[in-house]
Design an enzyme around this catalytic site. Structure first.
Site, PDB file in Angstrom:
ATOM      1  N   TYR A 241       0.889  -1.155   0.000  1.00  0.00           N
ATOM      2  CA  TYR A 241       0.000   0.000   0.000  1.00  0.00           C
ATOM      3  C   TYR A 241       0.924   1.202   0.000  1.00  0.00           C
ATOM      4  CZ  TYR A 241      -4.316  -2.431   1.479  1.00  0.00           C
ATOM      5  OH  TYR A 241      -5.435  -3.222   1.554  1.00  0.00           O
TER       6      TYR A 241
ATOM      7  N   ASP B 160      -7.057  -0.504  -5.214  1.00  0.00           N
ATOM      8  CA  ASP B 160      -8.529  -0.406  -5.192  1.00  0.00           C
ATOM      9  C   ASP B 160      -9.074   0.155  -3.886  1.00  0.00           C
ATOM     10  OD1 ASP B 160      -7.928  -2.561  -3.608  1.00  0.00           O
ATOM     11  OD2 ASP B 160      -9.063  -4.043  -4.760  1.00  0.00           O
TER      12      ASP B 160
ATOM     13  N   HIS C  99     -11.077  -6.625  -3.958  1.00  0.00           N
ATOM     14  CA  HIS C  99     -10.662  -6.666  -2.555  1.00  0.00           C
ATOM     15  C   HIS C  99     -11.612  -7.556  -1.728  1.00  0.00           C
ATOM     16  CE1 HIS C  99      -7.562  -4.140  -0.415  1.00  0.00           C
ATOM     17  NE2 HIS C  99      -8.071  -4.793   0.617  1.00  0.00           N
TER      18      HIS C  99
HETATM   19  N1  FMN Z   1      -5.659  -6.897   0.184  1.00  0.00           N
HETATM   20  C1  FMN Z   1      -4.510  -6.202   0.119  1.00  0.00           C
HETATM   21  O1  FMN Z   1      -4.069  -5.894  -0.977  1.00  0.00           O
HETATM   22  N2  FMN Z   1      -3.840  -5.841   1.265  1.00  0.00           N
HETATM   23  C2  FMN Z   1      -4.293  -6.155   2.509  1.00  0.00           C
HETATM   24  O2  FMN Z   1      -3.658  -5.825   3.508  1.00  0.00           O
HETATM   25  C3  FMN Z   1      -5.516  -6.867   2.593  1.00  0.00           C
HETATM   26  N3  FMN Z   1      -6.029  -7.185   3.802  1.00  0.00           N
HETATM   27  C4  FMN Z   1      -7.157  -7.957   3.860  1.00  0.00           C
HETATM   28  C5  FMN Z   1      -7.635  -8.344   5.116  1.00  0.00           C
HETATM   29  C6  FMN Z   1      -8.732  -9.184   5.193  1.00  0.00           C
HETATM   30  C7  FMN Z   1      -9.225  -9.601   6.540  1.00  0.00           C
HETATM   31  C8  FMN Z   1      -9.383  -9.637   4.011  1.00  0.00           C
HETATM   32  C9  FMN Z   1     -10.554 -10.559   4.080  1.00  0.00           C
HETATM   33  C10 FMN Z   1      -8.917  -9.236   2.775  1.00  0.00           C
HETATM   34  C11 FMN Z   1      -7.815  -8.399   2.677  1.00  0.00           C
HETATM   35  N4  FMN Z   1      -7.312  -8.000   1.440  1.00  0.00           N
HETATM   36  C12 FMN Z   1      -6.163  -7.260   1.378  1.00  0.00           C
HETATM   37  C13 FMN Z   1      -7.953  -8.455   0.183  1.00  0.00           C
HETATM   38  C14 FMN Z   1      -7.383  -9.806  -0.291  1.00  0.00           C
HETATM   39  O3  FMN Z   1      -6.061  -9.673  -0.745  1.00  0.00           O
HETATM   40  C15 FMN Z   1      -8.208 -10.385  -1.433  1.00  0.00           C
HETATM   41  O4  FMN Z   1      -8.318  -9.430  -2.461  1.00  0.00           O
HETATM   42  C16 FMN Z   1      -9.620 -10.844  -1.015  1.00  0.00           C
HETATM   43  O5  FMN Z   1      -9.610 -11.363   0.291  1.00  0.00           O
HETATM   44  C17 FMN Z   1     -10.105 -11.922  -1.978  1.00  0.00           C
HETATM   45  O6  FMN Z   1     -11.417 -12.282  -1.677  1.00  0.00           O
HETATM   46  P1  FMN Z   1     -11.819 -13.575  -0.805  1.00  0.00           P
HETATM   47  O7  FMN Z   1     -11.594 -13.211   0.613  1.00  0.00           O
HETATM   48  O8  FMN Z   1     -13.265 -13.755  -1.148  1.00  0.00           O
HETATM   49  O9  FMN Z   1     -10.955 -14.740  -1.257  1.00  0.00           O
END
Ligand code: FMN
Length: 477
Positions: free
Chosen positions: A235, A264, A353
């Site tokens: 980020y 995003d 995301h």
């Molecule tokens: N995406 C990021 O790029 N950076 C993050 O720090 C980040 N933190 C997340 C924390 C949580 C608890 C969750 C559920 C998602 C996060 N994401 C983050 C998004 C994930 O990388 C990913 O895009 C998303 O979880 C995919 O969907 P799914 O949970 O249905 O598999």
């Protein structure tokens, strides 16, 4: 020698001008650090003059605070003899409604939904809200999953499927199957081992973990626990010098093979589950009663450092600080996929995301189809990854049939961390087994060689794919 600090002295530093907190018996001066805390200064100011061990340990590894602060900010150890009942009471958070022990044995978990159920049963309300939660009405989180179910297979029969392979490679890393652990922040919320479980479980199981910027363990500790390779998610910080330093640090590790720049989430979205849980917590709710609750939840706490001013013009700036392949994470329209390609990015992640960015954004798999309709050339020019809603090995096979190089899996791996490294290994084994079974049943032997759109009937969702602006809006595409 570390000096003993009395409670009355700690209490004298309970303002933003002088903010001391106690964590695990150590007293820290957070005054200078608070403005740059990735979770925002508010949470530190809320706990100034108090013992913050419980909320700290829910999210961070014990080592993170020391590795983030200069030694001079470690004031000393708390003098236990000076602790009063009223100070302890003021520090005690509301009891969490759920016990952490009520989960089935790992052997009873036979798919990703079972991991989710076990997490729902056993996580604290705060952890469940943070991980399961999404933006506003969680429409996109859920429709990601539902849309994958609507794409049908067209199995080919009479193939010799006694041996199948799911092997592939991505940014120079060998993968035993085309999926990876999507980057997620504050993984310790899901289990004490946090990111270390992801690092230890992914590599030996033949897949890769993408480490997140707001990790709960220091990045170098996660890399030490990584046997072979990792990806790193960035980020961009409002303080660009910090991001430049981070890029240089992670690029210096020969384990990191690509940088995923997440684009995003220029601002952290409205996460109502988080906000409601926060409202239950007595210590946290005492503070800023009139303040907009948008700043309340754990997700918002861990995202306030993100720079909302990042644009495509920053890709060359990122390249200045790393020679690693650059992957833009969070592509939700074909025009942006093409821009990433024209700027020479090595990859994109088609992602919303997991529904935690713009709610009612279209499902990721529909965006993947949109790319085929409008800019099919991107598939040959860069790695096209996708995440959002993948819960079954058969879902992963569908994305590979639609040209994805690999699939990111987010929440299921967090729910697996509930069982530590063994849980992560189990989750990988289940998904791999489901992929191989789906391949055999559909008549494929080499996933990356043979998977293609011919194995799918996308008719039930084709009408959802973007056609271009309606003529009556009179806009150019
Ligand atoms: N995406 C990021 O790029 N950076 C993050 O720090 C980040 N933190 C997340 C924390 C949580 C608890 C969750 C559920 C998602 C996060 N994401 C983050 C998004 C994930 O990388 C990913 O895009 C998303 O979880 C995919 O969907 P799914 O949970 O249905 O598999």
């Amino acid at each position: 020698m570390t000096r003993k600090v009395s409670v009355s002295e700690v209490l004298q530093h309970s303002s933003p001008e002088s903010a001391w907190i106690v964590v695990d018996g150590n007293v820290y001066d957070m005054t200078d650090f608070a403005p740059s805390h990735p979770g925002g200064p508010e949470i530190i100011h809320q706990y100034s003059g108090r013992d913050a061990s419980v909320p700290y340990n829910e999210v961070h590894a014990p080592s993170l605070i020391k590795s983030s602060l200069d030694a001079k900010h470690h004031i000393g150890t708390l003098d236990a003899a000076t602790v009063t009942e009223s100070w302890t009471a003021a520090n005690t958070p509301a009891p969490q409604a759920k016990a952490a022990s009520s989960k089935p044995p790992l052997a009873d978990i036979i798919n990703m939904y079972d991991f989710e159920k076990a997490a729902h049963q056993s996580f604290t309300n705060k952890a469940w809200a943070y991980i399961n939660g999404a933006s506003n009405d969680s429409i996109t989180r859920d429709i990601n999953i539902e849309t994958l179910k609507k794409i049908w297979f067209r199995p080919a029969v009479m193939k010799n499927v006694s041996r199948v392979t799911t092997r592939t490679s991505l940014f120079g890393c060998r993968l035993d199957a085309p999926f990876y652990v999507a980057p997620t922040g504050a993984v310790r919320t899901a289990g004490e081992e946090g990111e270390l479980a992801l690092a230890r479980g992914a590599g030996p199981s033949g897949i890769i973990h993408c480490i997140s910027t707001p990790a709960s363990y220091p990045h170098d500790e996660i890399l030490q626990a990584t046997p072979e390779h990792a990806f790193f998610q960035l980020y961009v910080d409002k303080d660009r010098a910090k991001s430049a330093k981070l890029l240089r640090q992670i690029s210096a590790s020969d384990k990191v093979k690509a940088v995923f720049v997440t684009v995003d989430l220029p601002v952290v979205s409205k996460r109502e589950d988080d906000e409601r849980v926060k409202a239950e917590n007595t210590v946290e709710k005492q503070v800023s009663p009139g303040k907009d609750q948008k700043g309340a939840g754990l997700a918002r706490q861990s995202g306030s450092f993100i720079d909302p001013a990042v644009t495509w013009d920053d890709i060359p700036w990122i390249r200045k600080h790393t020679t690693l392949p650059v992957v833009v994470k969070g592509i939700q329209r074909w025009q942006d996929a093409r821009t990433a390609m024209s700027l020479g990015c090595e990859g994109i992640v088609v992602s919303n995301h997991g529904g935690r960015a713009a709610d009612t954004a279209q499902p990721s798999i529909i965006t993947l189809l949109e790319l085929h309709r409008n800019c099919p050339e991107v598939f040959g020019k860069m790695e096209v990854l996708v995440d959002g809603g993948f819960r079954r090995g058969s879902d992963i096979v569908k994305a590979i049939c639609l040209g994805a190089s690999a699939v990111g899996v987010g929440r299921p791996f967090l729910y697996a961390v509930n069982y530590g490294t063994a849980g992560v290994e189990h989750a990988v084994a289940l998904l791999r087994d489901e992929i191989e079974t789906a391949m055999r049943l559909c008549g494929m032997t080499d996933l990356m060689e043979e998977a293609g759109p011919d194995f799918l009937n996308t008719a039930p969702v084709d009408h959802l794919v973007y056609h271009g602006p309606h003529a009556y809006l009179g806009r150019k595409p």
